[in-house]
Design a protein around this motif. Structure first.
Motif, short mmCIF file in Angstrom:
data_model
loop_
_atom_site.label_atom_id
_atom_site.label_comp_id
_atom_site.label_asym_id
_atom_site.label_seq_id
_atom_site.Cartn_x
_atom_site.Cartn_y
_atom_site.Cartn_z
N ALA A 338 24.69 27.01 61.65
CA ALA A 338 24.79 28.45 61.36
C ALA A 338 26.17 28.97 61.75
O ALA A 338 26.78 29.76 61.02
N SER A 339 26.66 28.55 62.92
CA SER A 339 27.99 28.96 63.35
C SER A 339 29.06 28.39 62.41
O SER A 339 30.04 29.07 62.07
N ALA A 340 28.86 27.12 61.98
CA ALA A 340 29.82 26.51 61.04
C ALA A 340 29.83 27.26 59.72
O ALA A 340 30.89 27.48 59.12
N ALA A 341 28.65 27.69 59.24
CA ALA A 341 28.59 28.45 57.99
C ALA A 341 29.35 29.76 58.11
O ALA A 341 30.05 30.18 57.17
N GLN A 342 29.24 30.41 59.26
CA GLN A 342 29.96 31.66 59.47
C GLN A 342 31.47 31.44 59.43
O GLN A 342 32.22 32.23 58.84
N ALA A 343 31.93 30.34 60.04
CA ALA A 343 33.37 30.03 60.02
C ALA A 343 33.83 29.69 58.61
O ALA A 343 34.94 30.07 58.20
N ILE A 344 33.00 28.98 57.85
CA ILE A 344 33.35 28.65 56.46
C ILE A 344 33.45 29.92 55.63
O ILE A 344 34.36 30.08 54.80
N ARG A 345 32.53 30.86 55.82
CA ARG A 345 32.60 32.14 55.10
C ARG A 345 33.92 32.86 55.40
O ARG A 345 34.57 33.40 54.51
N ALA A 346 34.30 32.87 56.68
CA ALA A 346 35.55 33.53 57.07
C ALA A 346 36.74 32.88 56.38
O ALA A 346 37.66 33.57 55.91
N ALA A 347 36.74 31.55 56.32
CA ALA A 347 37.84 30.85 55.66
C ALA A 347 37.85 31.13 54.16
O ALA A 347 38.92 31.30 53.55
N ALA A 348 36.66 31.19 53.55
CA ALA A 348 36.57 31.43 52.11
C ALA A 348 37.03 32.84 51.74
O ALA A 348 37.65 33.05 50.69
N ILE A 349 36.75 33.79 52.62
CA ILE A 349 37.13 35.18 52.33
C ILE A 349 38.62 35.40 52.51
O ILE A 349 39.30 36.00 51.67
N SER A 350 39.16 34.90 53.62
CA SER A 350 40.56 35.20 53.94
C SER A 350 41.55 34.23 53.31
O SER A 350 42.68 34.59 52.98
N ARG A 351 41.14 32.96 53.17
CA ARG A 351 42.01 31.91 52.62
C ARG A 351 43.43 31.98 53.18
O ARG A 351 44.42 32.12 52.43
N PRO A 352 43.59 31.90 54.48
CA PRO A 352 44.95 31.97 55.04
C PRO A 352 45.74 30.70 54.71
O PRO A 352 45.17 29.65 54.44
N ARG A 353 47.05 30.81 54.71
CA ARG A 353 47.93 29.65 54.58
C ARG A 353 48.77 29.59 55.85
O ARG A 353 49.78 30.25 55.98
N PRO A 354 48.31 28.82 56.84
CA PRO A 354 48.96 28.84 58.15
C PRO A 354 50.36 28.23 58.12
O PRO A 354 50.72 27.49 57.20
N ALA A 355 51.12 28.55 59.16
CA ALA A 355 52.43 27.93 59.33
C ALA A 355 52.27 26.43 59.47
O ALA A 355 51.25 25.94 59.95
N THR A 356 53.29 25.70 59.07
CA THR A 356 53.18 24.25 58.98
C THR A 356 53.85 23.50 60.12
O THR A 356 54.21 22.34 59.98
N THR A 357 54.05 24.18 61.23
CA THR A 357 54.64 23.47 62.37
C THR A 357 53.69 22.37 62.82
O THR A 357 52.54 22.62 63.14
N ALA A 358 54.17 21.15 62.81
CA ALA A 358 53.31 20.02 63.17
C ALA A 358 54.15 18.94 63.84
O ALA A 358 55.24 18.60 63.36
N ARG A 359 53.65 18.43 64.92
CA ARG A 359 54.28 17.31 65.61
C ARG A 359 54.18 16.07 64.71
O ARG A 359 53.17 15.86 64.03
N THR A 360 55.22 15.24 64.71
CA THR A 360 55.21 14.04 63.89
C THR A 360 54.91 12.81 64.73
O THR A 360 55.02 12.82 65.96
N MET A 361 54.54 11.74 64.05
CA MET A 361 54.30 10.49 64.75
C MET A 361 55.59 9.92 65.32
O MET A 361 55.55 9.18 66.31
N ASP A 362 56.73 10.23 64.71
CA ASP A 362 58.00 9.82 65.32
C ASP A 362 58.10 10.37 66.75
O ASP A 362 58.46 9.64 67.69
N GLU A 363 57.79 11.66 66.90
CA GLU A 363 57.86 12.28 68.22
C GLU A 363 56.84 11.66 69.18
O GLU A 363 57.12 11.45 70.36
N HIS A 364 55.64 11.37 68.65
CA HIS A 364 54.61 10.74 69.49
C HIS A 364 55.10 9.39 70.02
O HIS A 364 55.02 9.13 71.22
N PHE A 365 55.58 8.53 69.12
CA PHE A 365 55.99 7.20 69.55
C PHE A 365 57.25 7.24 70.42
O PHE A 365 57.40 6.40 71.32
#
Length: 383
Positions: A338-365
């Motif tokens: 039920a909680s997952a369904a509520q979060a899915i509804r929120a995503a479906a309504i707002s459809r945000p496109r978040p910033a793409t800052t992401a750590r890379t595997m180069d940095e990890h290794f």
């Protein structure tokens, strides 16, 4: 350095560990290290992956609970391979028997246990959590905790990919814990790969128009991934708004999941996409990624979604939650459809496109191998 990874759960047929290993074989030599993966398999063989990178397979039995994997069953043969390789550093990348085998190896090289799995969350807490508290479950599984505590004192590092797992292990008396976050394959994932035509075709496969929301779910079809709960949550959320779900995965739970989908034309279960470039386009073309597993140690696909500018819908426990931070997604109460369904509804309504800052595997290794180099620089005696 020459780094030998004793990787009990490497499978040529895919999975998060295979993705990690393939990137280690590529990035390690670029950083000046020799990488040797020692894995169980059907036959003794060696696969060269270019200068400074190879996989050594040891003939081993199939794992009875999942025939896609094998397990090391002869300590002497594994130790003989480690003796012959003479590594500067050794990794065990499974907390089960192979960790004890690596700890027992009498060589002088320092070693780490890399927690590619969170067995307590994936199994014990999942099985008994609806009935007992975690404290009670931990007491009943004291033998496994003692196994972890005992082995941790024999490793220089117990490497975790998220701080929550490191904290839980440390609170449980596991020594030498270190948090070194993973990352995504550099240059592979980008919001620029979003393909409106591909998105329309995937929605068409779900018998829905382009105005519907396209959800993507990716991962092994295994009980700990909780795909039936995800299906239930999508079904509940789609009562309010048209939602299509495309699932990419394979595994022993396939028939059960297909029965659970029960012919719903808006949910499609497809084979994994092994072409990384095509997969990156599919991921970037989704409106959101939904995930059900609260036992992830990192959740590579959620990190890849974030790098693709795609919001994630993830449980509020485990490594997947890290990728929903800073407006990059939505979280729900773990194991609660039920909680997952509520979060899915929120995503479906707002459809945000978040910033793409992401750590890379180069940095990890880079961080991981720097930690190893500092440890290897300290003289030690063979066991």
């Amino acid at each position: 350095m020459k780094i030998v990874d004793v990787c009990a759960f490497y499978s040529p047929r895919g999975g998060g560990v295979r993705t990690y290993v393939e990137q280690k074989l590529k990035i390690g030599p670029q950083l000046g290290h020799e990488i040797v993966i020692v894995a169980p398999g059907d036959e003794d063989s060696v696969i060269e992956r270019g200068p400074g990178a190879r996989i050594v397979f040891l003939r081993s039995p199939r794992f009875p609970l999942d025939r896609k994997y094998w397990y090391f069953n002869e300590a002497e043969r594994l130790h003989a391979v480690l003796d012959a390789e003479a590594p500067d550093f050794v990794e065990a990348t499974s907390p089960w028997r192979s960790a004890s085998l690596v700890a027992d190896w009498p060589g002088a090289a320092p070693r780490s246990l890399v927690m590619h799995a969170d067995p307590l969350s994936a199994y014990a807490y999942r099985w008994f959590g609806p009935i007992f508290s975690r404290e009670t479950i931990d007491r009943q599984f004291s033998m496994f905790w003692e196994h972890l505590r005992r082995n941790s004192r024999r490793f220089d590092h117990v490497v975790c990919a998220n701080a929550d797992l490191a904290r839980r292990l440390r609170d449980g008396g596991v020594a030498n814990t270190a948090t070194i976050a993973m990352g995504v394959e550099p240059g592979c994932f980008s919001p620029d790969l979003r393909d409106a035509g591909l998105r329309a075709r995937l929605l068409q496969a779900c018998e829905l128009p382009e105005t519907a929301t396209l959800l993507l779910a990716v991962g092994r079809l295994a009980p700990e991934k909780r795909w039936p709960m995800v299906v239930d949550a999508v079904n509940a959320a789609s009562r309010d708004t048209p939602i299509g779900l495309v699932m990419l995965g394979e595994g022993r739970e396939q028939r059960m999941i297909l029965r659970h989908i029960s012919g719903n034309p808006h949910i499609r279960l497809l084979s994994p996409e092994r072409d990384r470039r095509r997969f990156a386009r599919i991921l970037a073309s989704a409106d959101a990624l939904v995930h059900g597993c609260e036992a992830e140690t990192f959740c590579m696909v959620a990190a890849e979604a974030r790098a693709s500018g795609v919001p994630v819908v993830v449980p509020d426990a485990g490594g997947a939650l890290d990728h929903a931070q800073d407006g990059a997604g939505f979280s729900y109460t773990a194991c609660d459809p039920a909680s997952a369904a509520q979060a899915i509804r929120a995503a479906a309504i707002s459809r945000p496109r978040p910033a793409t800052t992401a750590r890379t595997m180069d940095e990890h290794f880079e961080d991981l191998f720097a930690t190893y180099a500092a440890t290897a620089a300290v003289p030690r005696q063979a066991a």
